[in-house]
Design an enzyme around this catalytic site. Structure first.
Site, PDB file in Angstrom:
ATOM      1  N   ASP A  20       0.681  -1.246  -0.332  1.00 43.38           N
ATOM      2  CA  ASP A  20      -0.202   0.194  -0.253  1.00 43.38           C
ATOM      3  C   ASP A  20       0.550   1.236  -0.312  1.00 43.38           C
ATOM      4  O   ASP A  20       1.632   1.433   0.359  1.00 43.38           O
ATOM      5  CB  ASP A  20      -0.894   0.128   0.890  1.00 43.38           C
ATOM      6  CG  ASP A  20      -1.953  -1.081   1.654  1.00 43.38           C
ATOM      7  OD1 ASP A  20      -1.678  -1.861  -0.103  1.00 43.38           O
ATOM      8  OD2 ASP A  20      -2.693  -1.081   2.287  1.00 43.38           O
ATOM      9  N   HIS A  63       3.895  -2.113   3.029  1.00 45.62           N
ATOM     10  CA  HIS A  63       3.549  -1.444   1.926  1.00 45.62           C
ATOM     11  C   HIS A  63       5.257  -0.622   1.358  1.00 45.62           C
ATOM     12  O   HIS A  63       6.281  -1.320   2.494  1.00 45.62           O
ATOM     13  CB  HIS A  63       3.735  -0.269   3.427  1.00 45.62           C
ATOM     14  CG  HIS A  63       2.311   0.113   4.052  1.00 45.62           C
ATOM     15  ND1 HIS A  63       2.241  -0.711   5.034  1.00 45.62           N
ATOM     16  CD2 HIS A  63       1.295   0.973   4.129  1.00 45.62           C
ATOM     17  CE1 HIS A  63       1.033  -0.771   5.733  1.00 45.62           C
ATOM     18  NE2 HIS A  63      -0.069  -0.095   5.109  1.00 45.62           N
TER      19      HIS A  63
END
Length: 221
Positions: free
Chosen positions: A32, A174
């Site tokens: 992400d 991430h």
């Protein structure tokens, strides 16, 4: 939470490098908040070196700033999907505003990649039934959070990404943290040694029947 017994709603060619079987054990690595010019290209290099594809949920304003990174990810066979334009908690918005956040990022990604992903990930995984019904794209969250955003520690990220893995797992990480990028080769090696094939979210769900409208997905059953 829906099981994955659905009809595909999009055209996204499967990479010839990853062939799936109905009973093959699969895990989807997802990343992400990118793209980030300092970390995302390095992560792409690691994925390519391992012949693995992943799914990137990108923030629209970052995509607009670094379109070449988004294109490179997609061209390499990874899924790239909306993580909203501004990374805002969608439950604080009206359903129309939330839909605009999702769609604006998705449109920017489609303009760059030529591919229209039928799913998105809401920031913090937060959404409600009104948002779900207002948006034709489906929600994909996760079944394992590595906590990389909190620890910023490579070894801890490896630990939680490989802790008690399950077939059809969707792992959250991430690509904006160098510590996470550094963890990825070990995560891939560990999971593959345990018999898992690493695939994109679209491959994972297609292999279990495809998408339905107005549904949310954490993992297949």
């Amino acid at each position: 939470m829906a099981a994955f017994s659905m009809i595909p709603l999009f055209t996204h060619p499967k990479s010839p490098e990853v062939k799936t079987k109905p009973r093959e054990k699969m895990i989807a690595l997802t990343f992400d908040d990118g793209p980030n010019p300092k970390t995302t290209p390095k992560l792409l290099e690691e994925l390519q070196a391992a012949h693995v594809h992943a799914t990137f949920f990108e923030i629209g304003k970052n995509v607009a700033q670094y379109p070449e990174i988004t294109k490179a990810l997609s061209d390499a066979g990874n899924d790239v999907a909306s993580h909203t334009w501004n990374h805002i908690d969608l439950t604080t918005l009206t359903p129309i505003s939330a839909k605009n956040e999702i769609d604006e990022a998705a449109s920017e990604i489609t303009k760059i990649t030529g591919k229209n992903m039928p799913f998105y990930r809401p920031p913090k995984g937060r959404f409600d039934s009104a948002i779900l019904k207002s948006e034709s794209k489906e929600v994909v969250t996760w079944s394992q959070d590595t906590g990389d955003w909190a620890t910023l520690d490579t070894e801890t990220t490896i630990k939680y990404a490989t802790l008690n893995p399950h077939d059809n797992e969707i792992i959250l990480m991430h690509d904006i943290y160098p510590q996470t990028v550094a963890a990825v080769p070990a995560i891939i090696k560990n999971l593959e040694q345990r018999g898992y094939t690493l695939v994109t979210v679209s491959q994972l769900i297609e292999n279990h029947g495809g998408f339905h409208e107005h549904q949310s997905y954490m993992k297949t059953k």
